[in-house]
Enzyme design. Structure first.
Site, PDB file in Angstrom:
ATOM      1  CE1 TYR A  23      -3.044   0.615  12.379  1.00 41.86           C
ATOM      2  CE2 TYR A  23      -4.024   1.068  10.251  1.00 41.86           C
ATOM      3  CZ  TYR A  23      -3.439   1.508  11.416  1.00 41.86           C
ATOM      4  OH  TYR A  23      -3.287   2.852  11.634  1.00 41.86           O
TER       5      TYR A  23
ATOM      6  NE  ARG B  89       4.821  -3.234  13.954  1.00 36.70           N
ATOM      7  CZ  ARG B  89       4.768  -1.909  13.866  1.00 36.70           C
ATOM      8  NH1 ARG B  89       5.537  -1.143  14.604  1.00 36.70           N
ATOM      9  NH2 ARG B  89       3.924  -1.327  13.048  1.00 36.70           N
TER      10      ARG B  89
ATOM     11  NE  ARG C 100       5.444   6.950  12.973  1.00 32.37           N
ATOM     12  CZ  ARG C 100       4.391   6.505  12.307  1.00 32.37           C
ATOM     13  NH1 ARG C 100       4.187   6.856  11.058  1.00 32.37           N
ATOM     14  NH2 ARG C 100       3.524   5.705  12.886  1.00 32.37           N
TER      15      ARG C 100
ATOM     16  CD  GLU D  43       5.440   5.832  16.118  1.00 33.90           C
ATOM     17  OE1 GLU D  43       4.862   6.938  16.007  1.00 33.90           O
ATOM     18  OE2 GLU D  43       5.221   4.878  15.356  1.00 33.90           O
TER      19      GLU D  43
ATOM     20  NE  ARG E  52      -0.620  -0.091   4.971  1.00 35.63           N
ATOM     21  CZ  ARG E  52      -0.831   0.809   5.911  1.00 35.63           C
ATOM     22  NH1 ARG E  52      -1.644   1.804   5.698  1.00 35.63           N
ATOM     23  NH2 ARG E  52      -0.231   0.702   7.067  1.00 35.63           N
TER      24      ARG E  52
ATOM     25  NE  ARG F  60       0.855   9.863  -4.519  1.00 34.76           N
ATOM     26  CZ  ARG F  60       0.954  10.320  -3.277  1.00 34.76           C
ATOM     27  NH1 ARG F  60       1.918  11.168  -2.957  1.00 34.76           N
ATOM     28  NH2 ARG F  60       0.074   9.956  -2.367  1.00 34.76           N
TER      29      ARG F  60
ATOM     30  CG  ASP G 124      -6.201   3.928   8.562  1.00 33.56           C
ATOM     31  OD1 ASP G 124      -5.331   4.046   9.447  1.00 33.56           O
ATOM     32  OD2 ASP G 124      -5.940   3.865   7.349  1.00 33.56           O
TER      33      ASP G 124
HETATM   34  P1  FAD Z   1      -9.454   1.236  20.154  1.00 34.01           P
HETATM   35  O1  FAD Z   1      -9.359   2.673  19.837  1.00 34.01           O
HETATM   36  O2  FAD Z   1      -8.205   0.496  20.471  1.00 34.01           O
HETATM   37  O3  FAD Z   1     -10.472   1.083  21.375  1.00 34.01           O
HETATM   38  C1  FAD Z   1     -10.618  -0.096  22.099  1.00 34.01           C
HETATM   39  C2  FAD Z   1     -10.950   0.264  23.528  1.00 34.01           C
HETATM   40  O4  FAD Z   1     -11.286  -0.927  24.249  1.00 34.01           O
HETATM   41  C3  FAD Z   1      -9.799   0.908  24.282  1.00 34.01           C
HETATM   42  O5  FAD Z   1     -10.195   2.155  24.790  1.00 34.01           O
HETATM   43  C4  FAD Z   1      -9.502  -0.098  25.409  1.00 34.01           C
HETATM   44  O6  FAD Z   1      -9.110   0.521  26.622  1.00 34.01           O
HETATM   45  C5  FAD Z   1     -10.836  -0.803  25.571  1.00 34.01           C
HETATM   46  N1  FAD Z   1     -10.712  -2.118  26.182  1.00 34.01           N
HETATM   47  C6  FAD Z   1      -9.898  -3.127  25.810  1.00 34.01           C
HETATM   48  N2  FAD Z   1     -10.043  -4.180  26.639  1.00 34.01           N
HETATM   49  C7  FAD Z   1     -10.983  -3.829  27.565  1.00 34.01           C
HETATM   50  C8  FAD Z   1     -11.557  -4.486  28.692  1.00 34.01           C
HETATM   51  N3  FAD Z   1     -11.177  -5.707  29.050  1.00 34.01           N
HETATM   52  N4  FAD Z   1     -12.485  -3.843  29.418  1.00 34.01           N
HETATM   53  C9  FAD Z   1     -12.859  -2.570  29.063  1.00 34.01           C
HETATM   54  N5  FAD Z   1     -12.344  -1.906  28.013  1.00 34.01           N
HETATM   55  C10 FAD Z   1     -11.413  -2.523  27.279  1.00 34.01           C
HETATM   56  N6  FAD Z   1      -6.158   5.644  12.253  1.00 34.01           N
HETATM   57  C11 FAD Z   1      -6.266   6.607  11.314  1.00 34.01           C
HETATM   58  O7  FAD Z   1      -7.302   6.711  10.670  1.00 34.01           O
HETATM   59  N7  FAD Z   1      -5.241   7.496  11.107  1.00 34.01           N
HETATM   60  C12 FAD Z   1      -4.079   7.443  11.811  1.00 34.01           C
HETATM   61  O8  FAD Z   1      -3.178   8.252  11.589  1.00 34.01           O
HETATM   62  C13 FAD Z   1      -3.934   6.423  12.789  1.00 34.01           C
HETATM   63  N8  FAD Z   1      -2.796   6.316  13.507  1.00 34.01           N
HETATM   64  C14 FAD Z   1      -2.695   5.309  14.440  1.00 34.01           C
HETATM   65  C15 FAD Z   1      -1.525   5.216  15.174  1.00 34.01           C
HETATM   66  C16 FAD Z   1      -1.392   4.208  16.128  1.00 34.01           C
HETATM   67  C17 FAD Z   1      -0.122   4.106  16.914  1.00 34.01           C
HETATM   68  C18 FAD Z   1      -2.447   3.277  16.323  1.00 34.01           C
HETATM   69  C19 FAD Z   1      -2.314   2.154  17.317  1.00 34.01           C
HETATM   70  C20 FAD Z   1      -3.601   3.387  15.592  1.00 34.01           C
HETATM   71  C21 FAD Z   1      -3.742   4.403  14.646  1.00 34.01           C
HETATM   72  N9  FAD Z   1      -4.909   4.548  13.926  1.00 34.01           N
HETATM   73  C22 FAD Z   1      -5.025   5.531  12.986  1.00 34.01           C
HETATM   74  C23 FAD Z   1      -6.035   3.612  14.136  1.00 34.01           C
HETATM   75  C24 FAD Z   1      -7.048   4.113  15.139  1.00 34.01           C
HETATM   76  O9  FAD Z   1      -6.466   4.294  16.398  1.00 34.01           O
HETATM   77  C25 FAD Z   1      -8.125   3.025  15.146  1.00 34.01           C
HETATM   78  O10 FAD Z   1      -8.835   3.023  13.961  1.00 34.01           O
HETATM   79  C26 FAD Z   1      -9.109   3.152  16.211  1.00 34.01           C
HETATM   80  O11 FAD Z   1      -8.446   3.200  17.443  1.00 34.01           O
HETATM   81  C27 FAD Z   1      -9.984   1.919  16.148  1.00 34.01           C
HETATM   82  O12 FAD Z   1     -10.872   1.996  17.121  1.00 34.01           O
HETATM   83  P2  FAD Z   1     -11.337   0.757  17.960  1.00 34.01           P
HETATM   84  O13 FAD Z   1     -12.547   1.237  18.638  1.00 34.01           O
HETATM   85  O14 FAD Z   1     -11.422  -0.464  17.132  1.00 34.01           O
HETATM   86  O15 FAD Z   1     -10.131   0.426  18.983  1.00 34.01           O
HETATM   87  N1  UDP Z   2       7.730   2.431   5.437  1.00 35.91           N
HETATM   88  C1  UDP Z   2       9.090   2.544   5.246  1.00 35.91           C
HETATM   89  N2  UDP Z   2       9.696   3.771   5.343  1.00 35.91           N
HETATM   90  C2  UDP Z   2       8.998   4.898   5.652  1.00 35.91           C
HETATM   91  C3  UDP Z   2       7.590   4.790   5.842  1.00 35.91           C
HETATM   92  C4  UDP Z   2       6.993   3.538   5.732  1.00 35.91           C
HETATM   93  O1  UDP Z   2       9.756   1.560   5.010  1.00 35.91           O
HETATM   94  O2  UDP Z   2       9.612   5.981   5.723  1.00 35.91           O
HETATM   95  C5  UDP Z   2       7.107   1.083   5.323  1.00 35.91           C
HETATM   96  C6  UDP Z   2       7.195   0.296   6.619  1.00 35.91           C
HETATM   97  O3  UDP Z   2       7.389  -1.077   6.286  1.00 35.91           O
HETATM   98  C7  UDP Z   2       5.848   0.495   7.237  1.00 35.91           C
HETATM   99  C8  UDP Z   2       4.931   0.554   6.020  1.00 35.91           C
HETATM  100  O4  UDP Z   2       5.740   1.189   5.016  1.00 35.91           O
HETATM  101  O5  UDP Z   2       5.504  -0.556   8.101  1.00 35.91           O
HETATM  102  C9  UDP Z   2       3.638   1.331   6.239  1.00 35.91           C
HETATM  103  O6  UDP Z   2       3.948   2.646   6.608  1.00 35.91           O
HETATM  104  P1  UDP Z   2       2.899   3.645   7.293  1.00 35.91           P
HETATM  105  O7  UDP Z   2       3.559   4.964   7.494  1.00 35.91           O
HETATM  106  O8  UDP Z   2       1.636   3.574   6.536  1.00 35.91           O
HETATM  107  O9  UDP Z   2       2.730   2.929   8.700  1.00 35.91           O
HETATM  108  P2  UDP Z   2       2.034   3.414  10.035  1.00 35.91           P
HETATM  109  O10 UDP Z   2       1.914   4.907  10.014  1.00 35.91           O
HETATM  110  O11 UDP Z   2       0.732   2.708  10.057  1.00 35.91           O
HETATM  111  O12 UDP Z   2       2.986   2.954  11.071  1.00 35.91           O
END
Ligand code: FAD
Ligand code: UDP
Length: 391
Positions: free
Chosen positions: A362, A260, A291, A314, A177, A181, A364
């Site tokens: 995973y 992870r 990053r 991070e 993904r 470009r 978003d």
């Molecule tokens: P979560 O947000 O994880 O919510 C699950 C909840 O369940 C948590 O609050 C947790 O505490 C609760 N829970 C778990 N177990 C229990 C239990 N036993 N009892 C009570 N509560 C519990 N999405 C984007 O669109 N753009 C981004 O740039 C982006 N960046 C991200 C970066 C990171 C590091 C991560 C991890 C995710 C990122 N995401 C991003 C994804 C985004 O966070 C998720 O889409 C969103 O969190 C999904 O929501 P969810 O409700 O499935 O899970």
């Molecule tokens: N990636 C990379 N170099 C970069 C950015 C991304 O090699 O500078 C690769 C890496 O394998 C990563 C994947 O592209 O796991 C997806 O990147 P993205 O930034 O979408 O990951 P996220 O923000 O979800 O961590």
């Protein structure tokens, strides 16, 4: 009945809150949302940094983007969005390049002025070492997409740091993904809609939960039998949407699913601007973090302090039990275990599994919201309006 509501939602992330909001507002049903954390919003939660007043995404930078019109319309009921457009830069051997790899990156890297066709021809030539074979792992996929020199500079070591795994052992799909470009367009996302919530993620999330039919209980773990709303006394009595880790729900009976996790190191610096942009990647092996985020740049329209800034480095590693699970690793063993958990889930009467943790996927934010709206359409609306069973 131990709990006098129509639905218990475990987890207040976007998945759980979307379902709760729809069931409360559209179907007029009473919903109890519990979360074991002390705040709602799951990983999208953000807070104001006390020292600088700058909004910080506690669980890593969150960028909202979607091409799904229904999700965009739904999100806009709770917040307006800024015009923020995400762009990422990367520092390789002391030099800054634009990401994702585009004509600007290619020309800077090769100190050249290739046209799109010339750049394509060059990359094709450099990718020829695969001899037309289908890439079998991430390493081969990287070379196939961009040729070895660019792959080794920007992808190989970054990926190894992020996954702590030799890229030859990782599936090709991880970087399928990643756009490449042959223009100077360096937007990170291709979606129709993009932006950040004008008054922050937490304000958006709180508006979703703000309904008289929704009660939220924080600091409440579904597996803690010392509190009144737990698995033992709720399942079978009240419909449940569970968005926590699916393996944990079944006491890890089929083995742990691997994840992870990330460690975030937050620092306040006495400068107005540390790096001039929101996200700088560090693809070289000798830098331990992947990053650095600088949060002030997510909201250039805000009147933030000018003499301080907050940054977050991070770091990535395998999650142990007790760590926050962030990204599913999805090894062959994980996939087998997931199938076994799905079978177990089918046997749970009136329990729905959803979200990133509940489906080991995973997602978003826009995907979590979209999947939650579909679950309401396909399961909860027929249940509450037509008396259909849930599972
Ligand atoms: P979560 O947000 O994880 O919510 C699950 C909840 O369940 C948590 O609050 C947790 O505490 C609760 N829970 C778990 N177990 C229990 C239990 N036993 N009892 C009570 N509560 C519990 N999405 C984007 O669109 N753009 C981004 O740039 C982006 N960046 C991200 C970066 C990171 C590091 C991560 C991890 C995710 C990122 N995401 C991003 C994804 C985004 O966070 C998720 O889409 C969103 O969190 C999904 O929501 P969810 O409700 O499935 O899970
Ligand atoms: N990636 C990379 N170099 C970069 C950015 C991304 O090699 O500078 C690769 C890496 O394998 C990563 C994947 O592209 O796991 C997806 O990147 P993205 O930034 O979408 O990951 P996220 O923000 O979800 O961590």
């Amino acid at each position: 009945r131990g709990v006098d509501v129509d639905l218990v939602v475990v987890g207040s992330g976007f998945f759980g809150l979307t379902v709760a909001e729809r069931v409360a507002a559209e179907h007029g049903r009473k919903v109890l949302v519990i979360d074991r954390r002390e705040h709602i919003g799951g990983n999208a939660y953000s807070e104001v940094d006390a020292e600088t007043g700058i909004e910080v995404h506690r669980y890593g930078a969150h960028l909202f983007h979607t091409s799904n019109e229904r999700v965009w319309e739904y999100a806009n009921r709770f917040t307006e969005f800024t015009g923020y457009v995400h762009r990422v830069y990367t520092t390789h051997r002391g030099e800054v390049f634009p990401m994702p790899i585009n004509l600007g990156t290619i020309n800077q890297f090769f100190r050249s002025a290739y046209t799109p066709d010339q750049a394509r021809a060059l990359v094709r030539e450099q990718a020829a070492e695969l001899g037309g074979r289908t890439p079998e792992n991430l390493d081969e996929q990287g070379v196939n997409l961009i040729g070895r020199p660019l792959y080794e500079a920007f992808i190989r070591d970054y990926t190894a740091k992020q996954w702590q795994t030799d890229p030859r052992e990782l599936p090709a799909s991880i970087i399928s993904r990643l756009p490449v470009r042959y223009t100077y367009d360096n937007r990170y996302f291709n979606d129709t809609h993009e932006g950040l919530p004008v008054d922050g993620y937490t304000a958006w999330i709180e508006r979703m939960a703000d309904h008289p039919n929704i009660e939220v209980r924080l600091g409440t773990d579904f597996f803690d039998e010392s509190q009144p709303v737990n698995k033992a006394n709720v399942v079978g009595n009240v419909p449940v949407l569970y968005t926590g880790p699916v393996d944990r729900y079944f006491d890890n009976a089929e083995g742990d699913l691997s994840w992870r996790t990330l460690d975030f190191e937050r620092e306040v610096l006495p400068v107005g601007d540390f790096q001039g942009t929101t996200v700088m990647n560090y693809p070289d092996a000798d830098v331990p973090y992947t990053r650095i985020h600088e949060f002030r740049h997510f909201h250039p329209e805000r009147d933030y302090v000018k003499d301080k800034t907050v940054i977050m480095r991070e770091f990535s590693r395998f999650a142990e039990r007790g760590d926050e699970p962030y990204y599913p690793i999805n090894t062959a063993t994980d996939r087998e275990r997931l199938l076994a958990y799905r079978e177990l889930a089918k046997g749970e009467k009136d329990v729905l599994f959803g979200g990133r943790l509940g489906t080991y996927q995973y997602l978003d934010m826009h995907m979590a919201i979209g999947a939650a709206l579909s679950m309401v359409d396909n399961k909860l609306t027929p249940h509450f309006e037509g008396g259909a069973g849930l599972a």
